[in-house]
Motif scaffolding. Structure first.
Motif, PDB file in Angstrom:
ATOM      1  N   GLU A 113       0.846   4.287  -2.835  1.00 27.91           N
ATOM      2  CA  GLU A 113       0.474   5.713  -2.697  1.00 27.91           C
ATOM      3  C   GLU A 113       1.667   6.406  -3.196  1.00 27.91           C
ATOM      4  O   GLU A 113       1.879   7.618  -3.279  1.00 27.91           O
ATOM      5  CB  GLU A 113       0.378   5.715  -0.827  1.00 27.91           C
ATOM      6  N   ASP A 114       2.881   5.786  -3.013  1.00 24.74           N
ATOM      7  CA  ASP A 114       4.329   6.394  -3.556  1.00 24.74           C
ATOM      8  C   ASP A 114       3.765   6.640  -5.336  1.00 24.74           C
ATOM      9  O   ASP A 114       4.594   7.874  -5.363  1.00 24.74           O
ATOM     10  CB  ASP A 114       5.436   6.383  -2.767  1.00 24.74           C
TER      11      ASP A 114
ATOM     12  N   ARG B 159       1.785   7.304  -7.147  1.00 23.96           N
ATOM     13  CA  ARG B 159       0.398   7.911  -7.026  1.00 23.96           C
ATOM     14  C   ARG B 159       0.768   9.398  -6.752  1.00 23.96           C
ATOM     15  O   ARG B 159       0.343  10.428  -8.045  1.00 23.96           O
ATOM     16  CB  ARG B 159      -0.949   7.040  -6.321  1.00 23.96           C
ATOM     17  N   GLU B 160       1.502   9.360  -5.997  1.00 25.00           N
ATOM     18  CA  GLU B 160       1.443  10.504  -5.239  1.00 25.00           C
ATOM     19  C   GLU B 160       2.498  11.155  -6.881  1.00 25.00           C
ATOM     20  O   GLU B 160       2.322  12.378  -6.955  1.00 25.00           O
ATOM     21  CB  GLU B 160       2.833  10.729  -4.213  1.00 25.00           C
TER      22      GLU B 160
ATOM     23  N   SER C  18       0.999  -1.348   0.056  1.00 26.37           N
ATOM     24  CA  SER C  18      -0.077  -0.109  -0.211  1.00 26.37           C
ATOM     25  C   SER C  18       1.121   1.115   0.221  1.00 26.37           C
ATOM     26  O   SER C  18       0.543   1.915  -0.470  1.00 26.37           O
ATOM     27  CB  SER C  18      -1.231   0.197   0.806  1.00 26.37           C
ATOM     28  N   ASN C  19       1.824   1.292   0.590  1.00 27.08           N
ATOM     29  CA  ASN C  19       3.253   2.248   0.774  1.00 27.08           C
ATOM     30  C   ASN C  19       3.169   2.324  -0.360  1.00 27.08           C
ATOM     31  O   ASN C  19       3.202   3.768  -1.309  1.00 27.08           O
ATOM     32  CB  ASN C  19       4.046   1.978   1.514  1.00 27.08           C
TER      33      ASN C  19
END
Ligand SMILES: Nc1ncnc2c1ncn2[C@@H]1O[C@H](COP(=O)(O)OP(=O)(O)OP(=O)(O)O)[C@@H](O)[C@H]1O
Ligand SMILES: [Mg+2]
Length: 262
Positions: A207-208, A210-211, A203-204
């Motif tokens: 997130e990274d 996508r950011e 999940s991390n």
């Protein structure tokens, strides 16, 4: 005809699995797809069931290969029309690879226009094709450079693992350099692969990514699914092997998103 290079110099991130199953899914949706195996390991060719008719062990470097491959396209200027094969799936064509490709990068070094050999071959290919998907080896050598030079869009698979983003800077830097020869090359998208819902790490990474890549990251995330790793040993796409698997579902969704985007 739009051409996509699926590249990441990191090994084992899902390049071949994505070319095979995204290609198969697009073909099932009625698109005419050409997949190009640009890796001397020829995993894509065997994953599509093509090489099982040939005995790999018996080939040695002094012999001619038992079939025409991407090697002949790059080194002997054999036209793609003489090399492509139909797979057992409708609308899905393959340019196979062969172990002989392992020596091609060295043979290409002194060739004229060595970065544009694949681009030239594709521009002369007159079959009716909607999408070309090129599977790269895990390096940024001349083979990958040929694929980047020949393509409209770069698709980057990223494994949801530790160090996932490492090395991406180098790939993006190479892409910038390639624009000197191929100014139209764009980043078409980023595909997150091997997502494991049990780990916080996966999940991390999502997130990274996508950011960093924003809307370039595809919404579809490919889960870790053992059926995806089993299918190639039967020479089958995930849709022939296990249509009800989570892997099949993901690549089906990814193809829908892909068609909307391109
Ligand atoms: N979503 C997935 N779930 C489970 N296993 C997967 C998944 N995607 C790929 N694999 C497996 O992980 C391994 C690496 O995948 P793959 O061969 O597609 O990566 P690659 O980037 O093409 O590797 P290479 O850099 O060596 O060419 C393979 O054994 C493959 O079957
Ligand atoms: Mg591969």
């Amino acid at each position: 005809m739009q051409t996509f290079v699926i590249a990441n110099q990191k090994g084992g991130v899902g390049k071949t699995t994505t070319v095979l199953n995204l290609g198969a899914s697009l073909a099932r949706k009625g698109k005419k797809v050409l997949v190009v195996d640009l890796d001397p390991q020829a995993n894509l060719s065997s994953g599509l069931g093509f090489t099982k008719q040939f005995d790999k062990q018996s080939w040695n470097e002094t012999e001619e290969a038992p079939y025409k491959s991407i090697y002949d396209v790059l080194i002997n200027q054999t036209p793609l029309s003489k090399v492509f094969v139909m797979t057992n799936q409708k609308n899905l064509m393959l340019i196979p690879s062969h172990l002989s490709l392992a020596g091609a990068e060295i043979e290409m070094v002194n060739m004229l226009a060595r970065e544009t050999l694949l681009k030239k071959a594709l521009s002369e290919f007159k079959e009716d094709v909607d999408y070309v998907l090129i599977d790269c080896p895990p390096s940024l050598g001349l083979l990958t450079i040929n694929a980047l030079t020949a393509s409209d869009k770069l698709i980057i698979p990223i494994q949801c693992e530790y160090f996932a983003l490492e090395g991406l800077g180098q790939l993006l830097e190479t892409t910038k350099l390639i624009r000197g020869i191929n100014p139209d090359l764009q980043i078409g998208g980023v595909i997150l692969t091997m997502f494991d819902s049990r780990t916080r790490l996966s999940s991390n990474v999502v997130e990274d990514v996508r950011e960093y890549f924003k809307e370039k990251a595809f919404k579809t995330v490919v889960p870790r699914n053992v059926r995806l790793s089993e299918a190639p040993s039967y020479g089958q796409s995930i849709f022939e092997y296990d249509e009800s698997s989570t892997g099949a579902h993901a690549y089906e969704q990814l193809a829908t998103e892909f068609i909307k985007r391109f």
